[in-house]
Design a protein around this motif. Structure first.
Motif, PDB file in Angstrom:
ATOM      1  N   THR A  32      -9.020   6.596  -4.975  1.00  0.00           N
ATOM      2  CA  THR A  32      -9.971   6.462  -3.876  1.00  0.00           C
ATOM      3  C   THR A  32      -9.261   6.673  -2.544  1.00  0.00           C
ATOM      4  OG1 THR A  32     -11.377   4.959  -5.132  1.00  0.00           O
ATOM      5  CG2 THR A  32     -11.576   4.884  -2.727  1.00  0.00           C
ATOM      6  N   ARG A  33      -8.109   6.087  -2.400  1.00  0.00           N
ATOM      7  CA  ARG A  33      -7.356   6.231  -1.143  1.00  0.00           C
ATOM      8  C   ARG A  33      -6.996   7.692  -0.893  1.00  0.00           C
ATOM      9  NH1 ARG A  33      -2.115   3.830   1.079  1.00  0.00           N
ATOM     10  NH2 ARG A  33      -2.455   4.279   3.273  1.00  0.00           N
ATOM     11  N   GLU A  55     -10.219   9.570   0.074  1.00  0.00           N
ATOM     12  CA  GLU A  55     -10.619   9.192   1.432  1.00  0.00           C
ATOM     13  C   GLU A  55      -9.708   9.847   2.466  1.00  0.00           C
ATOM     14  OE1 GLU A  55     -10.698   4.923   1.177  1.00  0.00           O
ATOM     15  OE2 GLU A  55     -12.781   4.913   0.458  1.00  0.00           O
ATOM     16  N   GLY A  73      -6.167   1.093  -9.699  1.00  0.00           N
ATOM     17  CA  GLY A  73      -5.842   0.211  -8.584  1.00  0.00           C
ATOM     18  C   GLY A  73      -6.329   0.692  -7.230  1.00  0.00           C
ATOM     19  N   GLY A  74      -7.130   1.752  -7.198  1.00  0.00           N
ATOM     20  CA  GLY A  74      -7.682   2.229  -5.938  1.00  0.00           C
ATOM     21  C   GLY A  74      -6.927   3.375  -5.289  1.00  0.00           C
ATOM     22  N   ASP A  94       0.843  -1.188   0.000  1.00  0.00           N
ATOM     23  CA  ASP A  94       0.000   0.000   0.000  1.00  0.00           C
ATOM     24  C   ASP A  94       0.880   1.240   0.000  1.00  0.00           C
ATOM     25  OD1 ASP A  94      -2.401  -1.307  -0.009  1.00  0.00           O
ATOM     26  OD2 ASP A  94      -2.688  -1.195   2.154  1.00  0.00           O
TER      27      ASP A  94
END
Length: 150
Positions: free
Chosen positions: A101-102, A105, A97-98, A3
């Motif tokens: 969004t991360r 957020e 891959g997100g 991550d």
């Protein structure tokens, strides 16, 4: 794949940030990655302002995303502060891959932590994929924006 971490940007991150800003049809017209002097001057103003939060996402020592969060104190909404999210970018080989969004957020959580009652952002009218992305994250298209180049 690990991550990515999100941390405050440094001046050393500017080449990667500017490259991401320039990596789309709109950015290619308005950014100048070959001349970092104006970006360094802007970075110094941002870093000196406690209401500005320029962050990068880093994976394996490489900057792979960025955004700027600005806290705006106001009188409306009973004196509420609002947060403005700007310049959201994810490196081309990290998209899907997100990470976007991360980043959003993180910005929402940081806005809450800073006492904001509203988070807002703008997106160029031509960025329809981005609009769908923001709507999936709970944002609503509530206003019409206007700009005047100076």
């Amino acid at each position: 794949m690990s991550d990515p971490g999100i941390r405050p940007a440094t001046a050393d991150d500017l080449p990667a940030i500017v490259d991401m800003l320039a990596d789309d049809p709109l950015g290619a017209q308005r950014e100048s990655p070959g001349d970092l002097a104006p970006y360094l001057a802007a970075y110094e103003r941002i870093a000196a302002d406690p209401q500005q939060h320029l962050v990068v996402a880093v994976r394996g020592g490489r900057v792979v995303g960025t955004l700027q969060l600005t806290v705006i104190p106001g009188l409306s909404r009973r004196g509420a502060s609002r947060a403005l999210i700007e310049a959201v970018r994810v490196h081309a080989d990290e998209r899907g891959g997100g990470l976007g969004t991360r980043l959003i957020e993180w910005a929402i959580g940081e806005s809450r932590r800073l006492g904001c009652s509203l988070v807002q952002l703008t997106s160029d009218a031509t960025r329809t994929d981005a609009h769908r992305f923001y709507e999936r994250l709970g944002f609503t298209a509530s206003h019409v924006g206007f700009k005047l180049a100076l």
